[in-house]
Design a protein around this motif. Structure first.
Motif, mmCIF file in Angstrom:
data_model
loop_
_atom_site.group_PDB
_atom_site.id
_atom_site.type_symbol
_atom_site.label_atom_id
_atom_site.label_comp_id
_atom_site.label_asym_id
_atom_site.label_seq_id
_atom_site.Cartn_x
_atom_site.Cartn_y
_atom_site.Cartn_z
ATOM 1 N N SER A 144 13.890 -20.511 24.024
ATOM 2 C CA SER A 144 13.094 -20.614 22.806
ATOM 3 C C SER A 144 13.666 -21.695 21.880
ATOM 4 O O SER A 144 14.872 -21.938 21.847
ATOM 5 N N GLN A 146 13.153 -21.377 18.607
ATOM 6 C CA GLN A 146 13.080 -20.676 17.324
ATOM 7 C C GLN A 146 14.279 -21.006 16.429
ATOM 8 O O GLN A 146 15.417 -21.108 16.902
ATOM 9 N N SER A 152 13.029 -14.227 14.177
ATOM 10 C CA SER A 152 13.622 -14.173 15.505
ATOM 11 C C SER A 152 13.469 -12.807 16.163
ATOM 12 O O SER A 152 13.560 -11.764 15.511
ATOM 13 N N GLY A 192 12.898 -17.615 27.544
ATOM 14 C CA GLY A 192 12.250 -17.861 26.263
ATOM 15 C C GLY A 192 11.440 -16.687 25.745
ATOM 16 O O GLY A 192 10.731 -16.820 24.754
ATOM 17 N N ASP A 195 14.597 -14.744 21.514
ATOM 18 C CA ASP A 195 15.221 -15.918 20.914
ATOM 19 C C ASP A 195 16.737 -15.928 21.009
ATOM 20 O O ASP A 195 17.357 -16.995 20.970
ATOM 21 N N ALA A 245 21.605 -18.165 22.753
ATOM 22 C CA ALA A 245 20.370 -18.532 22.039
ATOM 23 C C ALA A 245 20.096 -20.011 22.275
ATOM 24 O O ALA A 245 20.898 -20.719 22.892
#
Length: 260
Positions: A144, A146, A152, A192, A195, A245
């Protein structure tokens, strides 16, 4: 052409899935480990026996670290080492849930070079080789992008929210989710679908090794809870927590955690 390490792990994971399925939802024998280390089933042991035989026969010079084997100090002198969790999420396996996984990895001089995480009951094979990207059933994975806690979706256990873990004395606001298998949590970050993933307690290498490479090869960042890069095949095979992450969110999380 010689079989690559990744090919070896994928085939071994697939065979492990077939073994585990024969015990699944069939009342496998179960024991509690010493020191409140959790349950183990005859399926865990059967898979471990198979993997140790097949993998060590294929790569006799590789060291061995598995949740279900006695630790061998000799692995410290091996350039390569298998890091194996025969069934990650044994409690879920016992309960009849489908979110358990086989987690197989190879480390070279402390760095993971090949990894496979298979969820047999979900038909999900996550795999990665160093500098070759990460795949789910042959399709490329990407973490991700994000940014910011507020929006999140983060995989974390409830204790992560305890105030002493955070520099401000209060956990940031985020949408918390959970999956019982650490290997699966990391694979979901690589996919993904979530997050970030946080675990702030000491974490066994066999739970993390395969997922760590899959996350990083999917463009993610993974470290311990201080932001230090993970190193594997340690004398004490426990890591100082794990944060995984996308790069931007990873930096924000590390910045808000209390000093370890």
């Amino acid at each position: 052409m010689p079989e690559t390490d990744l090919d070896l792990l994928i085939k071994a994971a697939q065979a492990s899935g077939e073994i585990a399925k024969t015990f699944f939802q069939n009342a496998p024998k179960t024991w509690d480990k010493d020191d409140n280390a959790g349950p183990v089933t005859e399926a865990d042991l059967a898979v471990n026996t198979y993997l140790e035989d097949v993998l060590r026969t294929a790569r006799p010079d590789y060291g061995w670290l598995s949740e279900e084997s006695l630790d061998e100090p000799e692995r410290q002198s091996s350039e390569y080492v298998f890091i194996i969790d025969p069934i990650d999420g044994t409690r879920s396996y016992i309960e009849g849930s489908r979110t358990w996984a086989h987690s197989l990895a190879i480390a070279r001089d402390g760095r993971i070079t090949a990894a496979a995480v298979l969820l047999p009951m979900r038909d999900m094979m996550f795999s990665a080789a160093l500098d070759q990207g990460a795949l789910l059933n042959g399709e490329t994975l990407r973490v991700s992008s994000q940014k910011g806690f507020e929006r999140s979706e983060i995989l974390a256990t409830r204790p992560v929210l305890e105030p002493h873990h955070w520099s401000t004395g209060t956990a940031p606001q985020f949408s918390r989710h959970h999956r019982p298998s650490l290997a699966y949590r990391l694979a979901l970050i690589a996919q993904g679908r979530f997050d970030a993933m946080l675990t702030l307690r000491p974490s066994w290498e066999w739970d993390i090794a395969a997922g760590a490479l899959i996350v990083s090869e999917a463009g993610g960042t993974i470290s311990d809870k201080t932001g230090t890069a993970l190193k594997f095949n340690n004398v004490d095979p426990r890591l100082n927590g794990v944060v995984a992450a996308g790069p931007n969110l990873h930096s924000e999380i590390i910045g808000k955690l209390a000093a370890a």
